[in-house]
Motif scaffolding. Structure first.
Motif, PDB file in Angstrom:
ATOM      1  N   GLY A   1       0.835  -1.192   0.000  1.00 36.40           N
ATOM      2  CA  GLY A   1       0.000   0.000   0.000  1.00 36.40           C
ATOM      3  C   GLY A   1       0.873   1.246   0.000  1.00 36.40           C
ATOM      4  O   GLY A   1       2.075   1.166   0.235  1.00 36.40           O
ATOM      5  N   ALA A   2       0.259   2.352  -0.241  1.00 35.70           N
ATOM      6  CA  ALA A   2       0.977   3.632  -0.257  1.00 35.70           C
ATOM      7  C   ALA A   2       1.385   4.023   1.163  1.00 35.70           C
ATOM      8  O   ALA A   2       0.884   3.476   2.148  1.00 35.70           O
ATOM      9  CB  ALA A   2       0.077   4.706  -0.866  1.00 35.70           C
ATOM     10  N   ALA A   3       2.288   4.978   1.237  1.00 38.43           N
ATOM     11  CA  ALA A   3       2.733   5.489   2.537  1.00 38.43           C
ATOM     12  C   ALA A   3       1.530   6.013   3.318  1.00 38.43           C
ATOM     13  O   ALA A   3       0.635   6.649   2.758  1.00 38.43           O
ATOM     14  CB  ALA A   3       3.752   6.606   2.330  1.00 38.43           C
ATOM     15  N   GLY A   4       1.508   5.693   4.617  1.00 38.01           N
ATOM     16  CA  GLY A   4       0.452   6.203   5.479  1.00 38.01           C
ATOM     17  C   GLY A   4      -0.837   5.409   5.456  1.00 38.01           C
ATOM     18  O   GLY A   4      -1.845   5.852   6.010  1.00 38.01           O
ATOM     19  N   THR A   5      -0.833   4.233   4.852  1.00 34.94           N
ATOM     20  CA  THR A   5      -2.060   3.442   4.765  1.00 34.94           C
ATOM     21  C   THR A   5      -2.213   2.438   5.901  1.00 34.94           C
ATOM     22  O   THR A   5      -3.214   1.716   5.953  1.00 34.94           O
ATOM     23  CB  THR A   5      -2.147   2.693   3.424  1.00 34.94           C
TER      24      THR A   5
ATOM     25  N   ALA B   1      10.554  -5.377   5.916  1.00 39.94           N
ATOM     26  CA  ALA B   1      10.185  -3.971   5.749  1.00 39.94           C
ATOM     27  C   ALA B   1      11.038  -3.376   4.642  1.00 39.94           C
ATOM     28  O   ALA B   1      12.147  -3.849   4.370  1.00 39.94           O
ATOM     29  CB  ALA B   1      10.389  -3.210   7.052  1.00 39.94           C
ATOM     30  N   SER B   2      10.554  -2.324   4.014  1.00 37.24           N
ATOM     31  CA  SER B   2      11.243  -1.751   2.860  1.00 37.24           C
ATOM     32  C   SER B   2      12.431  -0.871   3.237  1.00 37.24           C
ATOM     33  O   SER B   2      13.314  -0.665   2.413  1.00 37.24           O
ATOM     34  CB  SER B   2      10.253  -0.956   2.007  1.00 37.24           C
ATOM     35  N   THR B   3      12.446  -0.347   4.456  1.00 40.25           N
ATOM     36  CA  THR B   3      13.565   0.498   4.891  1.00 40.25           C
ATOM     37  C   THR B   3      13.914   0.173   6.335  1.00 40.25           C
ATOM     38  O   THR B   3      13.119  -0.418   7.059  1.00 40.25           O
ATOM     39  CB  THR B   3      13.212   2.000   4.809  1.00 40.25           C
ATOM     40  N   ARG B   4      15.101   0.594   6.746  1.00 35.79           N
ATOM     41  CA  ARG B   4      15.498   0.391   8.142  1.00 35.79           C
ATOM     42  C   ARG B   4      14.592   1.166   9.098  1.00 35.79           C
ATOM     43  O   ARG B   4      14.259   0.692  10.173  1.00 35.79           O
ATOM     44  CB  ARG B   4      16.949   0.820   8.350  1.00 35.79           C
ATOM     45  N   ALA B   5      14.189   2.350   8.680  1.00 36.22           N
ATOM     46  CA  ALA B   5      13.306   3.164   9.527  1.00 36.22           C
ATOM     47  C   ALA B   5      11.959   2.467   9.721  1.00 36.22           C
ATOM     48  O   ALA B   5      11.424   2.436  10.837  1.00 36.22           O
ATOM     49  CB  ALA B   5      13.100   4.541   8.913  1.00 36.22           C
ATOM     50  N   THR B   6      11.435   1.897   8.662  1.00 38.81           N
ATOM     51  CA  THR B   6      10.171   1.170   8.768  1.00 38.81           C
ATOM     52  C   THR B   6      10.341  -0.057   9.643  1.00 38.81           C
ATOM     53  O   THR B   6       9.479  -0.364  10.474  1.00 38.81           O
ATOM     54  CB  THR B   6       9.663   0.762   7.375  1.00 38.81           C
ATOM     55  N   ALA B   7      11.439  -0.770   9.479  1.00 41.37           N
ATOM     56  CA  ALA B   7      11.705  -1.948  10.312  1.00 41.37           C
ATOM     57  C   ALA B   7      11.779  -1.561  11.786  1.00 41.37           C
ATOM     58  O   ALA B   7      11.250  -2.260  12.653  1.00 41.37           O
ATOM     59  CB  ALA B   7      12.992  -2.624   9.862  1.00 41.37           C
TER      60      ALA B   7
END
Length: 75
Positions: A23-27, A54-60
């Motif tokens: 999904g898009a960011a913020g969904t 996760a797609s990025t370290r920040a998201t992880a």
């Protein structure tokens, strides 16, 4: 805890094998994955049976932090 939209709730409750959440960011993908992990853990699924990417370290990092809040004890 915020209520989930129907597609999000279906993803959390999904129990027919692997699940890809896109999904898009913020969904709410991170929240869905954290709640799904907490549900699986509560139902007795061992950590060796779970893979969350996760797609990025920040998201992880956000995903781990949110899951730690939802999980009861170490996982």
């Amino acid at each position: 805890m915020l209520a989930l939209a129907e597609p999000q709730a279906l993803a959390v409750a999904h129990d027919e094998g692997p699940l890809l959440v896109v999904g898009a960011a913020g969904t709410g993908k991170t929240e869905v994955l954290a709640r799904r992990l907490a549900r699986l853990a509560a139902e007795g699924t061992g950590p060796e049976q779970v893979l969350v990417l996760a797609s990025t370290r920040a998201t992880a990092r956000r995903l781990r932090e949110r899951a730690e809040v939802l999980l009861e004890g170490p996982y």
